[in-house]
Design an enzyme around this catalytic site. Sequence first.
Site, mmCIF file in Angstrom:
data_model
loop_
_atom_site.group_PDB
_atom_site.id
_atom_site.type_symbol
_atom_site.label_atom_id
_atom_site.label_comp_id
_atom_site.label_asym_id
_atom_site.label_seq_id
_atom_site.Cartn_x
_atom_site.Cartn_y
_atom_site.Cartn_z
ATOM 1 N N HIS A 290 0.840 -1.204 0.000
ATOM 2 C CA HIS A 290 0.000 0.000 0.000
ATOM 3 C C HIS A 290 0.879 1.261 0.000
ATOM 4 O O HIS A 290 0.614 2.211 -0.734
ATOM 5 C CB HIS A 290 -0.874 0.055 1.261
ATOM 6 C CG HIS A 290 -1.909 -1.012 1.386
ATOM 7 N ND1 HIS A 290 -2.052 -1.777 2.518
ATOM 8 C CD2 HIS A 290 -2.875 -1.430 0.516
ATOM 9 C CE1 HIS A 290 -3.059 -2.615 2.358
ATOM 10 N NE2 HIS A 290 -3.575 -2.444 1.156
ATOM 11 N N LYS B 193 -17.065 -7.282 6.593
ATOM 12 C CA LYS B 193 -15.808 -7.871 7.067
ATOM 13 C C LYS B 193 -15.622 -7.490 8.526
ATOM 14 O O LYS B 193 -15.960 -6.386 8.926
ATOM 15 C CB LYS B 193 -14.627 -7.277 6.286
ATOM 16 C CG LYS B 193 -14.454 -7.802 4.878
ATOM 17 C CD LYS B 193 -13.142 -7.269 4.319
ATOM 18 C CE LYS B 193 -13.000 -7.506 2.818
ATOM 19 N NZ LYS B 193 -11.838 -6.786 2.250
ATOM 20 N N ARG C 13 -2.190 -6.020 -8.564
ATOM 21 C CA ARG C 13 -1.148 -7.001 -8.291
ATOM 22 C C ARG C 13 -1.106 -8.056 -9.391
ATOM 23 O O ARG C 13 -0.164 -8.155 -10.141
ATOM 24 C CB ARG C 13 -1.380 -7.682 -6.933
ATOM 25 C CG ARG C 13 -0.912 -6.861 -5.771
ATOM 26 C CD ARG C 13 -1.563 -7.281 -4.501
ATOM 27 N NE ARG C 13 -2.995 -7.017 -4.531
ATOM 28 C CZ ARG C 13 -3.793 -7.094 -3.494
ATOM 29 N NH1 ARG C 13 -3.329 -7.490 -2.348
ATOM 30 N NH2 ARG C 13 -5.064 -6.802 -3.605
ATOM 31 N N SER D 198 -2.846 -7.546 2.990
ATOM 32 C CA SER D 198 -3.049 -7.482 4.442
ATOM 33 C C SER D 198 -3.360 -8.879 4.979
ATOM 34 O O SER D 198 -2.946 -9.241 6.084
ATOM 35 C CB SER D 198 -4.198 -6.528 4.779
ATOM 36 O OG SER D 198 -3.914 -5.239 4.310
HETATM 37 P P1 ADP Z 1 -9.537 -3.893 -0.608
HETATM 38 O O1 ADP Z 1 -10.130 -4.592 0.569
HETATM 39 O O2 ADP Z 1 -10.394 -2.865 -1.260
HETATM 40 O O3 ADP Z 1 -8.828 -4.791 -1.600
HETATM 41 P P2 ADP Z 1 -6.963 -3.254 0.374
HETATM 42 O O4 ADP Z 1 -6.648 -2.394 1.537
HETATM 43 O O5 ADP Z 1 -6.601 -4.680 0.479
HETATM 44 O O6 ADP Z 1 -8.462 -2.996 0.061
HETATM 45 O O7 ADP Z 1 -6.272 -2.640 -0.908
HETATM 46 C C1 ADP Z 1 -6.490 -1.328 -1.309
HETATM 47 C C2 ADP Z 1 -5.891 -1.137 -2.676
HETATM 48 O O8 ADP Z 1 -4.482 -1.377 -2.630
HETATM 49 C C3 ADP Z 1 -6.427 -2.077 -3.755
HETATM 50 O O9 ADP Z 1 -6.471 -1.360 -4.978
HETATM 51 C C4 ADP Z 1 -5.370 -3.154 -3.838
HETATM 52 O O10 ADP Z 1 -5.326 -3.753 -5.113
HETATM 53 C C5 ADP Z 1 -4.117 -2.340 -3.585
HETATM 54 N N1 ADP Z 1 -3.028 -3.147 -3.070
HETATM 55 C C6 ADP Z 1 -3.021 -3.890 -1.934
HETATM 56 N N2 ADP Z 1 -1.839 -4.521 -1.779
HETATM 57 C C7 ADP Z 1 -1.070 -4.166 -2.844
HETATM 58 C C8 ADP Z 1 0.262 -4.497 -3.293
HETATM 59 N N3 ADP Z 1 1.012 -5.362 -2.620
HETATM 60 N N4 ADP Z 1 0.701 -3.939 -4.449
HETATM 61 C C9 ADP Z 1 -0.104 -3.105 -5.144
HETATM 62 N N5 ADP Z 1 -1.362 -2.768 -4.796
HETATM 63 C C10 ADP Z 1 -1.833 -3.285 -3.666
#
Ligand code: ADP
Length: 162
Positions: free
Chosen positions: A17, A41, A90, A128
């Site tokens: 992130h 969630k 990703r 996460s």
């Molecule tokens: P969500 O529950 O909406 O997926 P996240 O907090 O997991 O929310 O992710 C928020 C954003 O960050 C999403 O667009 C996700 O694809 C991106 N993201 C999460 N981890 C990574 C990573 N390792 N590399 C690139 N983008 C990421």
Amino acid sequence: MTKAVYPGSFDPVTLGHLDIITRAAKVVDELVIGVLVNSKKSPLFSMEERIEMLKETTAHLPNVTVQAFEGMTIDFARQNGANVIIRGLRAITDFESEMQIAQINHSLDNNIDTMFFTTSLEYAFLSSTVVKEVAYYNSDISKFVPKAVEEKVKSKFSNINS
Ligand code: ADP
């Protein structure tokens, strides 16, 4: 002026992130990180904890702020006067659902566009959920999250596992 929102759960914020936040903050004038209240969630960290970790780890970026939000991202963008939604990609699995969401959002408001950042290779596997799974088994998460977050995740799991 380009103002963007970056929505997500951030439960907790990872280096993946932060990579997206750092890169996006360079190309937009203002970036508002939106921490989603998701009733479907049950997060490990409370909204206050997730916001606190994001504020702490982005304190060095002057054009980045953090807010909680509920409901649709497009409404959150409108409320903030943002014209861009930032998302990270990703793998190909992200692509299909993200493309659909971006198209729906654009059809709801064609003044707001989604900007995608492809993951840096070293974080391509990182989420996460992965961080929580590794921490649950007491393994090292120092390569996945910033130091301040590492401590908080560890203490969460030491409480849960004790
Ligand atoms: P969500 O529950 O909406 O997926 P996240 O907090 O997991 O929310 O992710 C928020 C954003 O960050 C999403 O667009 C996700 O694809 C991106 N993201 C999460 N981890 C990574 C990573 N390792 N590399 C690139 N983008 C990421």
